[in-house]
Design a protein around this motif. Structure first.
Motif, short mmCIF file in Angstrom:
data_model
loop_
_atom_site.label_atom_id
_atom_site.label_comp_id
_atom_site.label_asym_id
_atom_site.label_seq_id
_atom_site.Cartn_x
_atom_site.Cartn_y
_atom_site.Cartn_z
N GLU A 110 6.23 4.71 -8.48
CA GLU A 110 4.87 4.50 -8.02
C GLU A 110 4.87 3.40 -6.96
O GLU A 110 5.62 2.42 -7.07
CB GLU A 110 3.94 4.13 -9.16
CG GLU A 110 4.26 2.84 -9.87
CD GLU A 110 3.29 2.54 -11.01
OE1 GLU A 110 3.08 1.35 -11.29
OE2 GLU A 110 2.75 3.49 -11.60
N PRO A 111 4.09 3.55 -5.91
CA PRO A 111 4.00 2.49 -4.89
C PRO A 111 3.41 1.22 -5.51
O PRO A 111 2.61 1.27 -6.44
CB PRO A 111 3.06 3.09 -3.84
CG PRO A 111 3.01 4.56 -4.13
CD PRO A 111 3.23 4.70 -5.61
N ASP A 116 1.73 0.55 0.66
CA ASP A 116 3.00 1.24 0.44
C ASP A 116 2.78 2.75 0.31
O ASP A 116 3.57 3.55 0.82
CB ASP A 116 3.68 0.70 -0.82
CG ASP A 116 4.04 -0.77 -0.70
OD1 ASP A 116 4.57 -1.17 0.35
OD2 ASP A 116 3.77 -1.53 -1.65
N TRP A 117 1.70 3.13 -0.37
CA TRP A 117 1.40 4.56 -0.53
C TRP A 117 1.15 5.20 0.83
O TRP A 117 1.62 6.32 1.11
CB TRP A 117 0.19 4.74 -1.44
CG TRP A 117 -0.40 6.12 -1.40
CD1 TRP A 117 -1.61 6.48 -0.89
CD2 TRP A 117 0.19 7.33 -1.88
NE1 TRP A 117 -1.81 7.83 -1.01
CE2 TRP A 117 -0.72 8.38 -1.62
CE3 TRP A 117 1.41 7.62 -2.49
CZ2 TRP A 117 -0.46 9.70 -1.95
CZ3 TRP A 117 1.67 8.95 -2.83
CH2 TRP A 117 0.75 9.96 -2.57
N LEU A 120 4.38 5.87 2.66
CA LEU A 120 5.09 7.00 2.06
C LEU A 120 4.44 8.33 2.42
O LEU A 120 5.11 9.30 2.77
CB LEU A 120 5.13 6.84 0.54
CG LEU A 120 5.99 5.69 0.03
CD1 LEU A 120 5.60 5.34 -1.39
CD2 LEU A 120 7.46 6.05 0.10
N THR A 145 12.93 -0.98 -2.10
CA THR A 145 12.24 -0.88 -0.81
C THR A 145 12.88 0.22 0.01
O THR A 145 14.10 0.29 0.13
CB THR A 145 12.32 -2.20 -0.03
OG1 THR A 145 11.67 -3.23 -0.78
CG2 THR A 145 11.63 -2.07 1.33
N ALA A 153 8.28 0.29 2.54
CA ALA A 153 7.45 0.79 1.45
C ALA A 153 8.12 0.38 0.14
O ALA A 153 9.29 0.69 -0.09
CB ALA A 153 7.29 2.30 1.51
N ARG A 154 7.38 -0.34 -0.70
CA ARG A 154 7.93 -0.83 -1.96
C ARG A 154 7.52 0.10 -3.10
O ARG A 154 6.37 0.51 -3.20
CB ARG A 154 7.44 -2.24 -2.24
CG ARG A 154 7.83 -3.26 -1.17
CD ARG A 154 7.00 -4.52 -1.31
NE ARG A 154 5.57 -4.19 -1.23
CZ ARG A 154 4.61 -4.95 -1.77
NH1 ARG A 154 4.93 -6.05 -2.44
NH2 ARG A 154 3.35 -4.61 -1.66
N LEU A 155 8.50 0.41 -3.96
CA LEU A 155 8.28 1.34 -5.06
C LEU A 155 8.80 0.73 -6.35
O LEU A 155 9.79 0.00 -6.36
CB LEU A 155 9.03 2.65 -4.81
CG LEU A 155 8.67 3.44 -3.55
CD1 LEU A 155 9.72 4.49 -3.27
CD2 LEU A 155 7.31 4.09 -3.74
N ILE A 178 6.57 10.74 -6.52
CA ILE A 178 5.84 9.53 -6.16
C ILE A 178 4.38 9.70 -6.57
O ILE A 178 3.67 10.56 -6.03
CB ILE A 178 5.93 9.24 -4.65
CG1 ILE A 178 7.40 9.19 -4.21
CG2 ILE A 178 5.22 7.94 -4.31
CD1 ILE A 178 7.57 9.13 -2.71
#
Length: 233
Positions: A110-111, A116-117, A120, A145, A153-155, A178
């Motif tokens: 998940e972001p 971040d979302w 993606l 990342t 984008a961090r997840l 995601i």
């Protein structure tokens, strides 16, 4: 393969994109001489002030694909990866190479934020083509990342399939699911967050309209080579 490196390594932040660490030349040579297969998954053990494993520290995992640093006592960690792992510059760690780490069938992430979302969602095809280049290891509860051209984008990895894996690597065919995380207050469709008026059977129609407006999960498939692909569902 033997366990911990005998001497602590100190984190050196490097301006690389991706999630690959760099090792001191002597340790790198020892691992290769011992038959380490690349990419190699490793566990990093944070140390306390007296050089003992820090109490309460969660397991940290990273991946190495052969890069080295000039300094014998340094562990090169990309700055974004160090931030995800909670490692500061100069932090002492021990390194444990892990053999036989399985490939994940699927990774659920998940972001960490709405920003971040958006990265993606707008760059899913590009990221799908870059997964194996950027990500070497995944573990539940560990953030990572990914870079979509110039944007990070961090997840957060929430789970792996098969279930029960503490750590896994990516391989061609691994699916990355995601979960959507739109900005707080974002609304789709009519822009005001209210569902359009409907006729008879209003509750069912309203639910259908809400489902249509809601952001959809994005899934990527790890590619070895070839054209970009992206699917949503």
């Amino acid at each position: 393969m033997s366990g911990f490196s005998r001497l602590p390594l100190h984190v050196d932040l490097v301006p690389e994109r991706g999630s690959w660490i760099a090792l001191p030349p002597t340790l790198a040579a020892q691992l290769l001489d011992a038959g380490a297969e690349l990419p190699l998954i490793v566990q990093l053990v944070p140390l306390d002030a007296i050089g003992a494993p820090a109490q309460g520290a969660r397991p940290l995992f990273a991946a190495w694909q052969g890069s080295t640093l000039p300094s014998e006592g340094a562990l090169g960690v990309p700055a974004a990866l160090a931030n995800c792992l909670g490692l500061r510059r100069g932090a002492p760690v021990q390194l444990r190479p892990l053999a036989g780490v399985p490939a994940a069938e699927a990774v659920i992430v998940e972001p960490l934020s709405g920003d971040d979302w958006e990265v993606l969602e707008l760059n899913a095809g590009h990221l799908e083509d870059q997964l194996l280049e950027q990500v070497g290891v995944v573990a539940p509860g560990q953030a990572l990342t990914m870079w979509a051209r110039q944007a990070p984008a961090r997840l957060l990895v929430t789970s792996l399939l098969p279930e029960g894996l503490a750590v896994a690597r990516l391989a061609p065919g691994t699916e990355v699911h995601i979960a959507p995380k739109p900005r707080v207050g974002a609304a789709g469709g009519n822009g005001g967050g209210e569902l359009p008026a409907v006729g008879g059977g209003g509750e069912a129609a309203a639910a259908a309209a809400a489902a249509e407006q809601a952001p959809r999960r994005v899934w990527l498939r790890v590619l070895e080579a070839g054209p970009e692909r992206c699917s949503r569902g």
